[in-house]
Design an enzyme around this catalytic site. Sequence first.
Site, PDB file in Angstrom:
ATOM      1  N   CYS A 376     -74.237 -75.320  -2.369  1.00 53.15           N
ATOM      2  CA  CYS A 376     -74.633 -75.956  -1.114  1.00 53.15           C
ATOM      3  C   CYS A 376     -75.895 -76.808  -1.319  1.00 53.15           C
ATOM      4  O   CYS A 376     -75.800 -77.903  -1.839  1.00 53.15           O
ATOM      5  CB  CYS A 376     -74.806 -74.906  -0.018  1.00 53.15           C
ATOM      6  SG  CYS A 376     -74.824 -75.603   1.651  1.00 53.15           S
ATOM      7  N   HIS A 498     -69.484 -72.498  -0.417  1.00 53.23           N
ATOM      8  CA  HIS A 498     -70.066 -71.224  -0.850  1.00 53.23           C
ATOM      9  C   HIS A 498     -68.968 -70.332  -1.421  1.00 53.23           C
ATOM     10  O   HIS A 498     -68.379 -69.518  -0.692  1.00 53.23           O
ATOM     11  CB  HIS A 498     -70.730 -70.514   0.334  1.00 53.23           C
ATOM     12  CG  HIS A 498     -71.976 -71.156   0.831  1.00 53.23           C
ATOM     13  ND1 HIS A 498     -73.231 -70.822   0.355  1.00 53.23           N
ATOM     14  CD2 HIS A 498     -72.186 -72.121   1.767  1.00 53.23           C
ATOM     15  CE1 HIS A 498     -74.153 -71.539   0.979  1.00 53.23           C
ATOM     16  NE2 HIS A 498     -73.542 -72.340   1.841  1.00 53.23           N
ATOM     17  N   GLU A 500     -69.138 -67.734  -3.128  1.00 55.74           N
ATOM     18  CA  GLU A 500     -69.479 -66.307  -3.102  1.00 55.74           C
ATOM     19  C   GLU A 500     -68.934 -65.584  -1.883  1.00 55.74           C
ATOM     20  O   GLU A 500     -68.727 -64.363  -1.911  1.00 55.74           O
ATOM     21  CB  GLU A 500     -70.997 -66.114  -3.179  1.00 55.74           C
ATOM     22  CG  GLU A 500     -71.800 -66.682  -2.026  1.00 55.74           C
ATOM     23  CD  GLU A 500     -72.205 -68.130  -2.207  1.00 55.74           C
ATOM     24  OE1 GLU A 500     -73.081 -68.595  -1.452  1.00 55.74           O
ATOM     25  OE2 GLU A 500     -71.658 -68.794  -3.104  1.00 55.74           O
TER      26      GLU A 500
END
Length: 527
Positions: A376, A498, A500
């Site tokens: 990001c 993102h 994750e």
Amino acid sequence: MKYIFVTGGVMSGLGKGITTASIGRLLKNRGYGVTAVKIDPYLNIDAGTMNPAQHGEVFVLKDGGEVDLDLGNYERFLDINLSSDHNITTGRVYQAVIEKERRGDYLGATVQIIPHITNQIKDCIRKAANNPLEDGAIADMCLVEVGGTVGDIESMPFLEAVRQMHGEVAPDEMILVHVTLVPVDTMGDHKTKPTQHSVKALRELGLHPDIIVGRSDIVMDPGTKRKISEFCDVSQRAVISAATACDIYEVPMELEKEGLADVVADLLNLEKREADNEWYRVVSKEYTNRVTIAIVSKYGIEDVYISIKEALKHAGRKLSTEVRIKWIDAETYETHDLADVDGILVPGGFGIRGIEGKLAAIKYARENKIPYLGLCLGFQTAVIEFCRDVLGWTDSVSEEWGDGRHVIAILPEQEDVHDLGGTMRLGDCEIDISPKSRIYDLYGSKKIIERHRHRYEVNPEYIDEIEKAGLKFTGRCGNRMEVCEIENGSFFLATQFHPEFKSTPTRPSPPYVGFVEACLENSRAKK
């Protein structure tokens, strides 16, 4: 539908979220469909505008919901995708009730906490519980974590709603698990008085725990369990010791040893099933290698980056590699602090503070061919650093920071946005991946879906010049840049999304796997 409510006593931060997720894992390992709800008693509509340094990470769901970090643990432990319905806040409840009152839905009745607020809470819980799972099926049971601590004024309407639900369902359709602190004194003895007072406070609200989970640094002995059982009127086998574990993924295994799954099965009249231990084998895989990764952060609190920490751990498990994190303060570090690391990661964030430090770390990684992963803001700063140093555009900045060459510009749809809550580009978006790229090799697909949380993007005016200079945009969503890479013989990859947020122990995120693998290769090359 069967419900398992989880409350907490004595103090906050005991680990109700991990306990809730672990109970769900025990049941999922036995073949039951499980979903989860987090109740947050704060007045915010969602977690999106909350300071991460105070509240921890803002986790983003597939539908763009900005929620408490505990929902991230639910998704990681249970391998499910939740929606905004699964995070209930005081703000959302009151907003819904007021909107109904304004429409005249209550037919002129005086709107009160009981029954209108409590009814709304129960409706929200039931709605979330009956949302279909990924396979379209309805879960067999719903875990509901009530945030805060018993006795907090903010939690009262929610606990009253729980009390009411207890009287509305059959005895074997709902249980209450109470997580409490069992401290150890200087002599090494467990003290049960805090638990006794906590359960007393719960009883004063008309609730009685079926199971007590005692959080302590060391395992409770049978004598301590017997004392809690006698004073709190709970079966001794339903007093569960939850000692501090080295890794959160060990918690379900420890609760398994304590027999918690069998106690839950008896109370809910569930069929006794053998547990599938495959998940345990995945999360307890032995390490044969080790790498050190620098995370160049500005918030200074690890809970802000919990999904990143876990995604690195998931990737490490897959590669049998222990990932050690070296936290680097973006504002104060020196270049030599990066000399001994095997990889550098720049996470997301907002604002100009610490930016120069992040840019310097990216330059260090690029010039020294150290594996780099940007996320990001780490994607946007990678573009800015490249423009400044390679293209010579020394005035390159993000529009967020002020005047200069805006190689990072505000999203067009964000220009007239004034409210901050829930207005960013949020949630799942489909991304087209360029073949013959590193990101394609990692995903093995020309189309992927990942989650987002940002207001700014690479300025379309500069894309052609940036690519000609060697920074390639290999992932796009329409005319929006999503992935950048440098082909310089090292791992240099950054994503606007993102990754994750979708990583789990059984499905580690491809960019993280590639990054950790590159760090391992770098570590071996240095020996």
